[in-house]
Design a protein around this motif. Structure first.
Motif, PDB file in Angstrom:
ATOM      1  N   SER A 299     -27.375 -15.761 -28.533  1.00 39.28           N
ATOM      2  CA  SER A 299     -27.901 -16.808 -27.672  1.00 39.28           C
ATOM      3  C   SER A 299     -27.967 -18.112 -28.438  1.00 39.28           C
ATOM      4  CB  SER A 299     -29.295 -16.431 -27.176  1.00 39.28           C
ATOM      5  OG  SER A 299     -29.788 -17.395 -26.278  1.00 39.28           O
TER       6      SER A 299
ATOM      7  N   TRP B 267     -35.577 -15.219 -24.196  1.00 44.02           N
ATOM      8  CA  TRP B 267     -34.801 -14.337 -23.325  1.00 44.02           C
ATOM      9  C   TRP B 267     -35.436 -12.946 -23.358  1.00 44.02           C
ATOM     10  CZ3 TRP B 267     -30.913 -15.510 -20.025  1.00 44.02           C
ATOM     11  CH2 TRP B 267     -30.254 -16.734 -20.184  1.00 44.02           C
TER      12      TRP B 267
ATOM     13  N   LEU C  41     -26.862 -16.846 -22.878  1.00 43.56           N
ATOM     14  CA  LEU C  41     -26.983 -15.526 -23.490  1.00 43.56           C
ATOM     15  C   LEU C  41     -25.627 -14.835 -23.322  1.00 43.56           C
ATOM     16  CD1 LEU C  41     -28.762 -13.193 -24.706  1.00 43.56           C
ATOM     17  CD2 LEU C  41     -29.184 -12.500 -22.346  1.00 43.56           C
TER      18      LEU C  41
ATOM     19  N   CYS D 280     -34.880 -15.618 -18.399  1.00 46.30           N
ATOM     20  CA  CYS D 280     -34.990 -16.788 -19.270  1.00 46.30           C
ATOM     21  C   CYS D 280     -36.377 -17.374 -19.054  1.00 46.30           C
ATOM     22  CB  CYS D 280     -33.909 -17.791 -18.916  1.00 46.30           C
ATOM     23  SG  CYS D 280     -34.011 -19.336 -19.843  1.00 46.30           S
TER      24      CYS D 280
END
Lengths: 114, 114
Positions: B63, B35, B74, B89
């Protein structure tokens, strides 16, 4: 260097001209990526270099786009005969190796084709 | 072709709200999911997830990854205006010539109002 460095930070060019965008990855990073981000869009993969392997060019949108990486370090993305739809932020990222996938990004080059 | 899909594409909340951002993926050889938070130009790293069911936390952000169902979330609790950004992502490939190659989702644009 301390981080991924890209130059120029901004480039305005006339339609039909060629441009070169430069990326200096973090020293020792073997993987290098080029992406572009058009206004309001996600990141679009362009090309991936990994060590001495043949690059993955599957994301290059046309044959006007090419990239090279000399000596396994600095990379240059070249766009020939630029078109207005090439206007975008071009981001470069590097990561230590194929096994260590955390990528560090440069600040990008904002390309505007007028 | 590897694919990463994020939802929602945009989200507007007020300070103090909790948000959940979703990421689903189809990758031939999964290695890791990352992320990133993107403000201005360069995405900055948040988390890297490789194992299912193990939550990673950093302050108000957390996450988790589900490798069976091929998704990650997330979470951001007690949102602040400084959380306004695009959240990306990214999935890293583990196979063959694409080993280490990153595939990006479109991003979720989060706007936090005071």
């Amino acid at each position: 260097g301390a981080g991924v460095s890209q130059s120029p930070s901004n480039k305005v060019t006339e339609k039909g001209k060629d441009v070169e965008l430069r990326c200096d990855p973090i020293s020792g990073h073997t993987a290098l990526y080029w992406y572009r981000q058009s206004l309001g869009q996600g990141l679009e993969f362009l090309i991936y270099f990994q060590g001495n392997s043949a690059p993955d060019k599957s994301g290059l949108p046309s044959d006007r786009f090419s990239a090279e990486r000399t000596g396994g370090s600095v990379s240059t993305l070249t766009i020939q005969r630029t078109q207005q739809e090439d206007s975008a932020v071009y981001l470069c990222a590097s990561s230590l190796s194929r096994a260590n996938t955390e990528a560090f990004f440069g600040q990008g080059t904002r390309l505007t084709v007028v | 072709e590897d694919k990463v899909v994020q939802s929602p594409l945009s989200l507007v909340v007020h300070e103090g709200d909790t948000v959940t951002l979703n990421c689903s993926y189809e990758v031939t050889n999964f290695r890791s999911l990352l992320w990133y938070k993107q403000e201005k130009k360069a995405p900055t790293f948040l988390f890297m997830l490789t194992s299912s069911g193990i939550e990673k936390k950093s302050g108000r952000l957390s996450s988790i990854l589900d490798k069976k169902e091929l998704f990650s979330i997330l979470n951001i609790t007690a949102t602040q205006t400084g959380d306004s950004a695009i959240y990306l992502c990214v999935v890293a490939n583990a196979g063959g010539t694409s080993y280490g190659k990153l595939t990006f989702g479109q991003g979720t644009i989060l706007t936090v109002h005071p």
